[in-house]
Write a protein that holds these residues in place. Structure first.
Motif, mmCIF file in Angstrom:
data_model
loop_
_atom_site.group_PDB
_atom_site.id
_atom_site.type_symbol
_atom_site.label_atom_id
_atom_site.label_comp_id
_atom_site.label_asym_id
_atom_site.label_seq_id
_atom_site.Cartn_x
_atom_site.Cartn_y
_atom_site.Cartn_z
ATOM 1 N N SER A 297 0.911 -1.012 -0.291
ATOM 2 C CA SER A 297 -0.322 -0.564 -0.172
ATOM 3 C C SER A 297 0.766 1.363 -0.086
ATOM 4 O O SER A 297 1.789 1.034 0.217
ATOM 5 C CB SER A 297 -0.993 0.300 0.776
ATOM 6 O OG SER A 297 -1.772 -1.105 1.266
ATOM 7 N N GLY A 298 0.190 2.831 -0.297
ATOM 8 C CA GLY A 298 1.367 3.425 -0.383
ATOM 9 C C GLY A 298 0.521 4.869 0.876
ATOM 10 O O GLY A 298 0.425 3.795 1.814
ATOM 11 N N ASP B 101 -3.841 4.254 -0.371
ATOM 12 C CA ASP B 101 -4.099 3.356 -1.490
ATOM 13 C C ASP B 101 -3.472 2.294 -1.761
ATOM 14 O O ASP B 101 -2.420 2.041 -1.746
ATOM 15 C CB ASP B 101 -4.258 4.431 -2.645
ATOM 16 C CG ASP B 101 -5.103 5.315 -2.276
ATOM 17 O OD1 ASP B 101 -6.558 5.187 -1.938
ATOM 18 O OD2 ASP B 101 -4.705 6.642 -2.732
ATOM 19 N N ARG B 102 -3.886 0.683 -2.387
ATOM 20 C CA ARG B 102 -3.550 -0.212 -3.626
ATOM 21 C C ARG B 102 -2.284 -0.064 -4.440
ATOM 22 O O ARG B 102 -2.956 0.477 -5.382
ATOM 23 C CB ARG B 102 -4.285 -1.398 -3.541
ATOM 24 C CG ARG B 102 -3.138 -2.561 -4.257
ATOM 25 C CD ARG B 102 -4.242 -3.706 -4.377
ATOM 26 N NE ARG B 102 -6.373 -3.149 -3.760
ATOM 27 C CZ ARG B 102 -6.076 -4.684 -2.689
ATOM 28 N NH1 ARG B 102 -4.680 -5.278 -2.288
ATOM 29 N NH2 ARG B 102 -6.602 -4.857 -1.878
ATOM 30 N N VAL B 103 -0.937 -0.404 -4.293
ATOM 31 C CA VAL B 103 -0.116 -0.337 -5.347
ATOM 32 C C VAL B 103 0.024 -0.946 -6.351
ATOM 33 O O VAL B 103 -0.115 -1.883 -5.911
ATOM 34 C CB VAL B 103 1.603 -0.140 -4.420
ATOM 35 C CG1 VAL B 103 2.487 0.340 -6.160
ATOM 36 C CG2 VAL B 103 1.031 1.455 -3.564
ATOM 37 N N ASP C 133 10.416 3.251 -3.625
ATOM 38 C CA ASP C 133 8.799 2.656 -2.081
ATOM 39 C C ASP C 133 8.245 2.581 -3.600
ATOM 40 O O ASP C 133 8.366 3.924 -4.631
ATOM 41 C CB ASP C 133 8.876 4.167 -1.556
ATOM 42 C CG ASP C 133 7.676 4.552 -1.189
ATOM 43 O OD1 ASP C 133 6.815 3.484 -1.440
ATOM 44 O OD2 ASP C 133 7.742 4.821 0.038
ATOM 45 N N SER D 252 5.498 3.098 -4.487
ATOM 46 C CA SER D 252 4.312 4.276 -3.845
ATOM 47 C C SER D 252 4.935 5.869 -4.487
ATOM 48 O O SER D 252 3.807 6.838 -3.962
ATOM 49 C CB SER D 252 3.739 4.864 -2.086
ATOM 50 O OG SER D 252 4.920 4.764 -1.655
ATOM 51 N N GLN D 253 6.015 6.143 -4.625
ATOM 52 C CA GLN D 253 6.379 7.299 -5.368
ATOM 53 C C GLN D 253 6.615 6.935 -6.537
ATOM 54 O O GLN D 253 7.579 7.281 -6.965
ATOM 55 C CB GLN D 253 8.140 7.388 -4.320
ATOM 56 C CG GLN D 253 7.730 7.794 -2.890
ATOM 57 C CD GLN D 253 6.445 8.641 -2.893
ATOM 58 O OE1 GLN D 253 6.718 9.593 -3.184
ATOM 59 N NE2 GLN D 253 5.377 7.976 -1.826
#
Length: 462
Positions: A140-141, A145-147, A163, A165-166
């Motif tokens: 997850s980010g 939110d799901r990545v 990461d 999420s980035q």
């Protein structure tokens, strides 16, 4: 780590679907491109292909389940060396991932498309290519939110200390793929994240002290209220399929958001009927029989060329003016209707338009149309004359700029150019126009061009 297979978005308007049939079972080994399931969308029943390879460790959604939301985990794929014991409880679909009305249903073997109101490009390519929706996820980010990322991208990210999420994904629906993590640098922020901060600063803040607008009752609550009204009456409850739900949503959107106005006129058909009879005699040896509707399609296509500013669609904050005349024609099918599109109709012969229209209508009734065959166009025709309807007002099919409602040809007394009363075959038509795209005078000119072509059919051969 186990990879979740998610409910794909097989058309741009799809929000949920029915998992009609599994084509694999637990324990099966699958490779990229293998067929996994048949999914009934708001448009059709399509085959869903695997993006990754592995072993089907667990099927989370039973076949026949309706109302499965897009991006809901439907199965788990295991990599080499993994077993069912590695599947975490977090992969179980959460309550609410599917609508409360979700329940097993008998899968349909035939295609079940929704009406062409909508319209929705690229669904066929997405379904065949397997890239319509992310097929793996995990993690997850920072926002919770799901990545979405492929297993290979996750391994590379872990090795590089990135990461996920980035990282901005460039795959289908923002899925992170190998190229994204290879080009990413530690600590970088995705472009979407940077721009979202600027957008948030620019968005107007809600005014305080004002009461929110009352929301309409939820469909379930509304249904319950209406059931109570008819509690003492005998009735049959008809469950909505994907087609009817889509039609309801699209027509509600059209009437609530499109500023319709209507232009009406009568068109004398005697010259057209005589001309059509002569042409059909000459074309009989080729097995061609032209209908009045074929002439209406051609006349509309030529009118859009004569009034090019009316050959347009509404695109939210702008108007798109089309160069070719792509004319949609409403075709009634069991449970709804389709609007297949005849492209480049202005440059096609009447016999070519007639042959294609017959083919599209047949395949629409058999529910065999591909998405690109009922999407697009700027103008539509709805003809109820064969049902004896004299005139009616049609609802515009977004994002079209106009739709022509065609009534029956009826013999009526009319006054001719010499001032004498005579009997003529007259057809009443109504042009429904989106005032955001077409103004009154422009709509009137468009309808005049259509009428002139139908009353002087020879010009359609020029």
């Amino acid at each position: 780590m186990p990879t979740e297979i998610l409910m794909p978005a097989l058309s741009p308007t799809m929000e949920e679907g029915t998992l009609a049939k599994w084509l694999v079972k637990e324990g099966d080994t699958v490779f990229s491109g293998d067929l996994l399931a048949e999914i009934e969308t708001d448009k059709a029943t399509m085959e869903f292909e695997a993006v990754d390879e592995g072993v089907v460790g667990k099927i989370l959604i039973a076949e026949g389940t309706e109302g499965v939301k897009v991006n809901t985990p439907i199965a788990v794929l295991l990599e080499d060396g993994e077993s069912a014991d590695d599947i975490d409880a977090s992969t179980e679909p959460k309550q609410g991932d599917a609508d409360s009305h979700a329940e097993p249903a008998t899968p349909k073997a035939e295609t079940l498309p929704a009406k062409g109101y909508g319209d929705d490009a690229g669904a066929a390519q997405q379904a065949k290519g397997g890239d319509a929706a992310p097929a793996s996820s995990g993690g997850s980010g920072a926002s919770g939110d799901r990545v979405f990322a492929s297993p290979l991208a996750r391994r590379i990210a872990a090795d590089k200390g990135l990461d996920l999420s980035q990282i901005q994904g460039s795959g289908p629906n923002g899925r992170i793929v190998k190229a994204d993590v290879e080009s990413a640098k530690p600590g970088q922020k995705p472009a979407a994240a940077a721009s979202s901060t600027e957008k948030a600063a620019q968005e107007p803040k809600a005014e305080t002290g004002k009461s929110p607008i009352a929301e309409p009752a939820a469909p379930g609550a509304q249904a319950e209220q209406i059931r109570k009204m008819y509690a003492d009456r005998d009735y049959e409850e008809v469950k909505l399929d994907g087609m009817r739900r889509t039609i309801a949503a699209r027509l509600t959107e059209a009437k609530q958001t499109i500023p319709h106005f209507y232009l009406r006129r009568d068109i004398k058909l005697d010259a057209l009927l005589k001309f059509r009879s002569q042409l059909n005699k000459q074309l009989e040896a080729r097995g061609v029989k032209l209908s009045v509707n074929d002439f209406i399609i051609k006349a509309s296509a030529l009118a859009l060329q004569a009034v090019p500013d009316a050959n347009a669609v509404w695109a939210g904050d702008r108007v798109l003016k089309l160069k070719p005349s792509d004319v949609a024609v409403a075709v009634a099918i069991e449970g709804g209707l389709f609007t297949p599109v005849l492209r480049d109709a202005e440059s096609r012969s009447l016999s070519s338009l007639s042959a294609q229209m017959k083919d599209l209508a047949k395949r629409a009734r058999d529910k065999k149309l591909a998405p690109h065959e009922y999407q697009g166009g700027s103008f539509a025709i709805s003809n109820l004359g064969m049902f004896g309807i004299d005139n009616f007002d049609a609802v515009i099919n977004p994002p079209h700029g106009a739709i022509l409602a065609v009534g029956a040809g009826v013999k009526k007394p009319v006054v001719n150019a010499e001032g004498e009363v005579e009997v003529a075959t007259v057809m009443s038509v109504t042009l429904s126009v989106d005032h955001r795209v077409i103004d009154g005078a422009m709509g009137a000119e468009l309808l005049k061009q259509i009428a002139d072509a139908l009353e002087n059919p020879m010009v359609m051969l020029a």
